[in-house]
Each structure stands twice: as C-alpha cells, then as structure tokens.
Enzyme design. Sequence first.
Site, PDB file in Angstrom:
ATOM      1  N   ASP A 147       0.873  -1.167   0.000  1.00 48.09           N
ATOM      2  CA  ASP A 147       0.000   0.000   0.000  1.00 48.09           C
ATOM      3  C   ASP A 147       0.913   1.220   0.000  1.00 48.09           C
ATOM      4  OD1 ASP A 147      -1.507   2.233   0.891  1.00 48.09           O
ATOM      5  OD2 ASP A 147      -2.994   0.915   1.794  1.00 48.09           O
ATOM      6  N   CYS A 182      -5.633  10.597 -14.328  1.00 48.17           N
ATOM      7  CA  CYS A 182      -6.186  10.636 -15.681  1.00 48.17           C
ATOM      8  C   CYS A 182      -7.705  10.833 -15.584  1.00 48.17           C
ATOM      9  CB  CYS A 182      -5.844   9.378 -16.465  1.00 48.17           C
ATOM     10  SG  CYS A 182      -6.435   7.846 -15.716  1.00 48.17           S
TER      11      CYS A 182
END
Length: 311
Positions: free
Chosen positions: A166, A236
């Site tokens: 993580d 994005c």
Amino acid sequence: MSARDRIKETNPAFYERYSMLEDTDEFWEFIIRPLRQSIRVNTLKAPLDVVVERLKEEFELEPVPWVREGFFINVDNLAKVPEHSLGLIFGQEASSMIPPVVLGPKPGELVLDMAAAPGSKTGQMAQYMENRGCIIANDPKISRANVLIANLNRMGVLNTRVSVKDGVYFARFENRFDRILLDAPCSSVGMIRKKWRFLREWRMKEVVRYMNIQKRLIMAAYRALKPGGTLVYSTCTIDPIENEEVVDYLLRKTDARLEAIKLPVKTSEPVLEWEGRTYSEELRKALRIHPNDNDTEAFFIAKIVKPEGGA
C-alpha cells in the site's frame, strides 16, 4: 445520435456532473472519440534518431510537442511492430508522458514511483536517469506488479526495484526520496476514449472513494519527500474532488508549495470553486487537461515542492 446524447443515455449521472465542468459539443465528442496511438522511443536501448529513422520507413510519425521522445503513429496494432516487441518503443498515451517530464529525475537520484504499474512512466524516468540511481516502483497488487516487472524487463530498465505495498507504507521513510511520482489511482474519466466501461460503470460513490485514497497517498508521499525535493501528483480524470481538492488538502495540511509547469500543452481553466468549496489560488499553477484540449486522454498534473527545512 450525438456524443452528448450517447453519454446521457449511457450514464445520466455522469452527464449531469461533468456538464457543470464543461458543456461544449466539442468536449462531449472528444470524451468518446477513439484515441490516437502514440509511442515513446526508449533511448535506453537505441539512439532516438536511429529508431525514428527506421520507423519513418514504414509509418507516419507526428512529434508529441511536449516530449522529445514522444510521437503519434499511424498503426492499428502496435503488437505487430517489431520495435515494440524488442522494447525500442513503448505504447504510451501522449498526455501520460507529461508527469515524468515535469518530475525531471536525474542520474544518481533516489526516486519513488508510488503507483507504478503498468510501468510506462517508470521506464520513462529510468530513461531520463540513464539507468543510474534508483527507482522504487511500487504497486499494491501482485498481478499488476508482475505486468510492471515484465514491461521494465522489456524496456531494459536496470535501476529499478519493484515493491508490492500500500503506498501509505512509504510514509515511514521520512525525508528520504529526492523525487516522487504519485500517479494516483482514480475514476479514469480520461480513459473512456480507450475503454467504454469507464463511462458505463462510473458512479459518484467511487469518485469519493478514490478521493479518500488519494488524500492518504499524497500525505504519505509528501512525508517521504526530502526537503528541497519534488513531488508530482497526477491523475487521468477530470473530477475536481480527485484533483484540485486533493492538492488543496495537502497545501492546507503542510508547508507544500506548487511550482508553475511550462510546457507547450493546451489546458483548461483550473477549478477554484466547486460544490461550495474554495480552493487555493496556487492551483492555477497546475495543469488541467481535457480531452478536447490536445486530442489526448484527460489529465491533471501538479508539481509540488517541499521547502528546505520542511517536514
């Protein structure tokens, strides 16, 4: 049926939200228009001019204005191009080449790519570092890390170690990295041009979920950054709460500052007010790119610096 009507029919909530952001016919047409194929020439394996000269024998190339090694190319299936199999070129969307350019890693530096898979930006950074120094390329999922490793091998990247954590894990390495790229997991609105399912499956609750992940990751990344170092945050997607909201959160919680980005790229106005929230004027220095600005995927890029003596 117009692009606007197709989007309304496919996902009415999506249309309602983003028509508040931009509501021109051009914007909706480019949201669903197929992407142009673009490539990055991998100078780790061969000189730029040699590869370009060879490709021009068979294909039409159009330079990507903001990346020296980037080109649009008229090919339907890149997998059939031998230079791709050999790692001399890498299929990479033109706007996704911007974050490594903005980060500007140098040979010998220690760099963290916090969400690295599938590895196109990692390879681009290794190229700029001339395979010297070290990149820690991380992804939390083993399946994606395997794809990352395969791509780095194909590109001839030698200065990178892959981790499966993580991203928040890296907060423990306080003030350690010269430069950090956080190309954060996001709702991928900019990639609808590539995969229709991102429109069909878009839900507001997922946008909020990603925003919370992004805030955790950007705080961890800033903690791991050396004083005087550079952090690039990118997504994005076009949603303000995954972009301006996240960087504004960092600015309010830390001593982080933004730097202006000077590249020959068309941009849309930053969002400084959204759903009752007001964001820092510093966000004017970030790049908000909509699909119709440059005929690319949507992108958001912020260049963040930690002041000397910062924590």
